[in-house]
Structures are given as structure tokens and as C-alpha cells.
Design a protein around this motif. Structure first.
Motif, PDB file in Angstrom:
ATOM      1  N   PRO A  87      62.534-119.927  14.396  1.00  0.00           N
ATOM      2  CA  PRO A  87      63.572-120.822  14.925  1.00  0.00           C
ATOM      3  C   PRO A  87      64.765-120.060  15.494  1.00  0.00           C
ATOM      4  CG  PRO A  87      62.702-121.718  12.895  1.00  0.00           C
ATOM      5  CD  PRO A  87      62.085-120.351  13.059  1.00  0.00           C
ATOM      6  N   GLU A  88      65.075-118.919  14.908  1.00  0.00           N
ATOM      7  CA  GLU A  88      66.217-118.136  15.402  1.00  0.00           C
ATOM      8  C   GLU A  88      65.945-117.457  16.735  1.00  0.00           C
ATOM      9  OE1 GLU A  88      64.786-117.966  12.375  1.00  0.00           O
ATOM     10  OE2 GLU A  88      64.754-115.889  11.603  1.00  0.00           O
ATOM     11  N   ASP A  89      64.737-117.548  17.234  1.00  0.00           N
ATOM     12  CA  ASP A  89      64.434-117.047  18.582  1.00  0.00           C
ATOM     13  C   ASP A  89      64.790-118.076  19.654  1.00  0.00           C
ATOM     14  OD1 ASP A  89      61.448-115.605  17.216  1.00  0.00           O
ATOM     15  OD2 ASP A  89      63.293-114.543  17.768  1.00  0.00           O
ATOM     16  N   THR A  90      65.177-119.257  19.236  1.00  0.00           N
ATOM     17  CA  THR A  90      65.562-120.299  20.183  1.00  0.00           C
ATOM     18  C   THR A  90      66.761-119.849  21.010  1.00  0.00           C
ATOM     19  OG1 THR A  90      64.723-122.092  18.804  1.00  0.00           O
ATOM     20  CG2 THR A  90      66.441-122.653  20.403  1.00  0.00           C
ATOM     21  N   ALA A  91      66.603-119.881  22.325  1.00  0.00           N
ATOM     22  CA  ALA A  91      67.651-119.401  23.227  1.00  0.00           C
ATOM     23  C   ALA A  91      67.197-119.605  24.663  1.00  0.00           C
ATOM     24  CB  ALA A  91      67.937-117.919  22.983  1.00  0.00           C
ATOM     25  N   VAL A  92      68.138-119.411  25.568  1.00  0.00           N
ATOM     26  CA  VAL A  92      67.785-119.274  26.977  1.00  0.00           C
ATOM     27  C   VAL A  92      67.522-117.801  27.228  1.00  0.00           C
ATOM     28  CG1 VAL A  92      68.535-119.547  29.366  1.00  0.00           C
ATOM     29  CG2 VAL A  92      69.160-121.270  27.646  1.00  0.00           C
ATOM     30  N   TYR A  93      66.372-117.506  27.791  1.00  0.00           N
ATOM     31  CA  TYR A  93      65.967-116.128  28.040  1.00  0.00           C
ATOM     32  C   TYR A  93      66.143-115.809  29.527  1.00  0.00           C
ATOM     33  CZ  TYR A  93      64.048-115.630  23.364  1.00  0.00           C
ATOM     34  OH  TYR A  93      63.910-115.541  21.998  1.00  0.00           O
ATOM     35  N   TYR A  94      66.775-114.679  29.782  1.00  0.00           N
ATOM     36  CA  TYR A  94      67.037-114.230  31.141  1.00  0.00           C
ATOM     37  C   TYR A  94      66.368-112.880  31.375  1.00  0.00           C
ATOM     38  CZ  TYR A  94      70.966-117.524  30.781  1.00  0.00           C
ATOM     39  OH  TYR A  94      71.747-118.635  30.598  1.00  0.00           O
ATOM     40  N   CYS A  95      65.813-112.689  32.557  1.00  0.00           N
ATOM     41  CA  CYS A  95      65.398-111.350  32.942  1.00  0.00           C
ATOM     42  C   CYS A  95      66.440-110.791  33.909  1.00  0.00           C
ATOM     43  CB  CYS A  95      64.010-111.323  33.559  1.00  0.00           C
ATOM     44  SG  CYS A  95      63.782-112.292  35.059  1.00  0.00           S
ATOM     45  N   ALA A  96      66.591-109.491  33.881  1.00  0.00           N
ATOM     46  CA  ALA A  96      67.607-108.834  34.696  1.00  0.00           C
ATOM     47  C   ALA A  96      67.105-107.473  35.132  1.00  0.00           C
ATOM     48  CB  ALA A  96      68.907-108.698  33.913  1.00  0.00           C
ATOM     49  N   ALA A  97      67.636-106.986  36.244  1.00  0.00           N
ATOM     50  CA  ALA A  97      67.203-105.713  36.818  1.00  0.00           C
ATOM     51  C   ALA A  97      68.372-104.757  36.938  1.00  0.00           C
ATOM     52  CB  ALA A  97      66.585-105.940  38.199  1.00  0.00           C
ATOM     53  N   SER A  98      68.075-103.496  36.642  1.00  0.00           N
ATOM     54  CA  SER A  98      69.081-102.441  36.752  1.00  0.00           C
ATOM     55  C   SER A  98      68.466-101.219  37.417  1.00  0.00           C
ATOM     56  CB  SER A  98      69.597-102.063  35.369  1.00  0.00           C
ATOM     57  OG  SER A  98      70.456-100.946  35.447  1.00  0.00           O
ATOM     58  N   SER A  99      69.269-100.512  38.194  1.00  0.00           N
ATOM     59  CA  SER A  99      68.784 -99.291  38.834  1.00  0.00           C
ATOM     60  C   SER A  99      68.776 -98.107  37.875  1.00  0.00           C
ATOM     61  CB  SER A  99      69.646 -98.958  40.057  1.00  0.00           C
ATOM     62  OG  SER A  99      71.002 -98.806  39.670  1.00  0.00           O
ATOM     63  N   MET A 100      69.298 -98.295  36.660  1.00  0.00           N
ATOM     64  CA  MET A 100      69.303 -97.222  35.668  1.00  0.00           C
ATOM     65  C   MET A 100      68.618 -97.691  34.395  1.00  0.00           C
ATOM     66  SD  MET A 100      73.250 -97.260  34.280  1.00  0.00           S
ATOM     67  CE  MET A 100      73.968 -97.115  35.915  1.00  0.00           C
ATOM     68  N   TRP A 101      68.213 -96.719  33.588  1.00  0.00           N
ATOM     69  CA  TRP A 101      67.615 -97.049  32.294  1.00  0.00           C
ATOM     70  C   TRP A 101      68.747 -97.335  31.314  1.00  0.00           C
ATOM     71  CZ3 TRP A 101      64.069 -99.137  29.713  1.00  0.00           C
ATOM     72  CH2 TRP A 101      63.913 -98.908  28.346  1.00  0.00           C
ATOM     73  N   THR A 102      68.863 -98.563  30.865  1.00  0.00           N
ATOM     74  CA  THR A 102      69.959 -98.978  30.012  1.00  0.00           C
ATOM     75  C   THR A 102      69.637-100.303  29.353  1.00  0.00           C
ATOM     76  OG1 THR A 102      72.315 -99.594  30.003  1.00  0.00           O
ATOM     77  CG2 THR A 102      71.065-100.177  31.957  1.00  0.00           C
ATOM     78  N   ILE A 103      70.272-100.582  28.230  1.00  0.00           N
ATOM     79  CA  ILE A 103      70.172-101.917  27.633  1.00  0.00           C
ATOM     80  C   ILE A 103      71.529-102.606  27.663  1.00  0.00           C
ATOM     81  CG2 ILE A 103      68.230-101.324  26.146  1.00  0.00           C
ATOM     82  CD1 ILE A 103      70.226-101.135  23.816  1.00  0.00           C
TER      83      ILE A 103
END
Length: 121
Positions: A87-103
Motif C-alpha cells: 500500500p505504501e507504494d501508492t503514488a503517482v509515478y513519473y519517468c524523467a531523463a537526464s544527460s548525466m548519471w544521477t538520482i
């Protein structure tokens, strides 16, 4: 880079969903892709990331062992396989792109529109 997230839905606890992030640009394969999520009343957080080649991945501690990120550069897609959902995984999930390796969210320049995942108990 234009990103389109899909695959969200309603699932019972313990179930699985597979999210997809699709892009139309051929340069998609040069970007690191991350999935972020934002639950109601909470800040957006990083869930999983994958580098441009797919060799390097990173996961939040809360999803390690349950979620798997992968990419198919020939199809310009990144997937997030989510198993043993809680249940705690409930959320809006977004994908995103970056030109560098980062979180770091601030380093992601391109965002999809989000897809809602609801996990019932």
C-alpha cells in the motif's frame, strides 16, 4: 526529449504492475532515465534509475528486491517491473531523463506526465 509514462492502475497488495516510459527521440538512448514517485502529502522521491546503456542501475532502499528497472534502446523504452507491491507504494509515478548519471531530481531536465499506481490492502 518527450516522455510518455504508462502502465499504472489499481492492484492488490502483493500484486505486480509494469510501468513503461516511452520516448520518440532517437537521442533517448544517450540519457539516464529515472522513475520518481510522489505519494499524497509527500515529497517526490527517487525510486529507480538506469544509465544510458543499461549497465548501471540504482534503487531506493524501500523498493530493492521488489522493483526492477530495465531499458530497450532499440525501442526507446524504459520499464519498471514492480512486484510484491505494498500500500505504501501508492503514488503517482513519473519517468524523467537526464544527460548525466544521477538520482538527484534537480538534475533531471525532462519529465513524463505521471501515471497513478494504487495498491489496496
Amino acid at each position: 526529449v518527450q516522455l510518455q509514462a504508462s502502465g499504472g492502475g489499481l492492484v492488490q497488495a502483493g500484486g505486480s504492475l509494469r510501468l513503461s516510459c516511452a520516448a520518440s527521440q532517437r537521442t533517448f538512448s544517450t540519457y539516464a532515465i529515472s522513475w520518481f514517485r510522489q505519494a499524497p502529502g509527500k515529497e517526490r522521491e527517487s525510486v529507480a534509475a538506469i544509465n544510458w546503456s543499461g549497465v548501471r542501475t540504482s534503487y531506493a532502499d524501500s523498493v530493492k528486491g521488489r522493483f526492477t528497472i530495465s531499458r530497450d534502446n532499440a525501442k526507446n523504452t524504459v520499464s519498471l517491473q514492480m512486484n510484491s507491491l505494498k500500500p505504501e507504494d501508492t503514488a503517482v509515478y513519473y519517468c524523467a531523463a537526464s544527460s548525466m548519471w544521477t538520482i538527484r531530481e534537480a538534475n533531471y531536465d525532462y519529465w513524463g506526465q505521471g501515471t497513478l499506481v494504487t495498491v489496496s490492502s
